[in-house]
Write a protein that holds these residues in place. Structure first.
Motif: not given
Length: 336
Positions: A111-132
């Motif tokens: 049930c922590s998956t919503m925060a986990q997915t947002i965390s991973m997506a945010s790190v990818f965006a912040d590190s320029f591994a992804a734009d969106r």
């Protein structure tokens, strides 16, 4: 690149935001206090599908498509999708999202998956591994009952500590730059196990993990609870909320004025037969991607801590008499 603050917290250095979001729920959730905040509600919890599992896959696909529509973008503009659910091998996510053609990274944080997915997506965006990226999760009362407890036909008695798995799904589009609610910091939780073995008392199993992550965040950042408009945990329910506040007070941290719990917000526990409250990935996912983000976009909430909690069990571990470890991940958000 994310910058480490203290021991457990990452500070997002670039301008990472939630571009848009969507939440879809079933009929029981539509009868609850947050009904007007959901983008779509359905009276048929099978959503026209032939099984509960297919219904949950429909939920995930529908909520992602709706979030993309609201943002006026298409799937081809998404670099990665981070998705997970409660079912074995995350089949709700994989079968639901397979037709979208987006590079997929499956997540399991219960049930922590919503925060986990947002965390991973945010790190990818912040590190320029992804734009969106897209972060999404779901749960379904009937599919979860069949996997973790008993088929509905069994008609088993629910204990007072039991929670009602939410039929719902939430999706958030995370990108670097632009407009939207800003993601400031992330605290990744540690696995915490206090020896709880009762699969009908998820609140007690998850509360120690929530307390640990909250303590780690405040220790790392030197922030104070009064700096936030809302400190929101994900589906501890009434039992878990009470335990969380007790555990934090023993450590000298008082958050009762700022605290609320998704499991207590999505249902009216006095008039709806949900016992201790709501649970499931879709609980925190749908509450966060509807009520919370709408309040932040309207500047009714300025600073929010979102802590989604998960019980890291499986049917096999429960049958073997194992205890139920918990984990909680924290997202700090800020509106403009």
């Amino acid at each position: 690149m994310p910058k480490r603050i203290g021991k457990y917290t990452l500070e997002i250095e670039n301008d990472v935001r939630i571009l848009n979001n969507a939440a879809i729920v079933g009929h029981k959730e539509a009868e609850g206090p947050l009904a007007k905040y959901f983008d779509k509600t359905y009276s048929d919890d099978k959503f026209g599908e032939s099984s509960w599992e297919k219904a949950e896959s429909f939920l995930q696909k529908s909520v992602v498509e709706l979030a993309l529509k609201k943002a006026d973008i298409d799937a081809s503009s998404i670099n990665y999708i981070f998705a997970g659910d409660l079912l074995n091998q995350c089949i709700s996510s994989t079968f639901g999202l397979r037709a979208l053609g987006i590079p997929f990274l499956g997540q399991y944080g219960a049930c922590s998956t919503m925060a986990q997915t947002i965390s991973m997506a945010s790190v990818f965006a912040d590190s320029f591994a992804a734009d969106r990226c897209v972060a999404v999760t779901s749960s379904h009362f009937c599919s979860a009952e069949r996997q973790f407890r008993f088929p509905l036909e069994y008609g088993g008695q629910r204990t007072p500590t039991a929670q009602w798995t939410v039929t719902g799904s939430g999706a958030a589009i995370i990108q670097r730059g632009g407009s939207g609610v800003k993601i400031k910091r992330i605290t990744i939780g540690r696995i915490t196990d206090m020896g709880i073995k009762d699969a009908n008392n998820m609140g007690a199993a998850m509360a120690p993990a929530a307390a640990q992550t909250i303590l780690d965040y405040f220790s790392d950042t030197k922030e104070k609870p009064q700096n936030f408009d809302l400190i929101l945990t994900g589906d501890l329910g009434m039992v878990g909320k009470t335990l969380l506040l007790e555990l934090l007070e023993k450590e000298g941290l008082q958050i009762s004025r700022q605290h609320n719990d998704c499991g207590l917000m999505i249902f009216d526990i006095n008039s709806q037969d949900v016992h201790a409250g709501g649970s499931g990935c879709g609980c925190s996912g749908s509450v966060f991607c509807s009520y919370v983000l709408q309040k932040m976009k309207n500047s009714e909430l300025k600073r929010v801590l979102f802590i989604a909690t998960g019980a890291l069990m499986s049917p096999t571990s429960a049958q073997q008499g194992e205890s139920i470890p918990g984990v909680a991940h924290l997202i700090e958000l800020e509106s403009e």
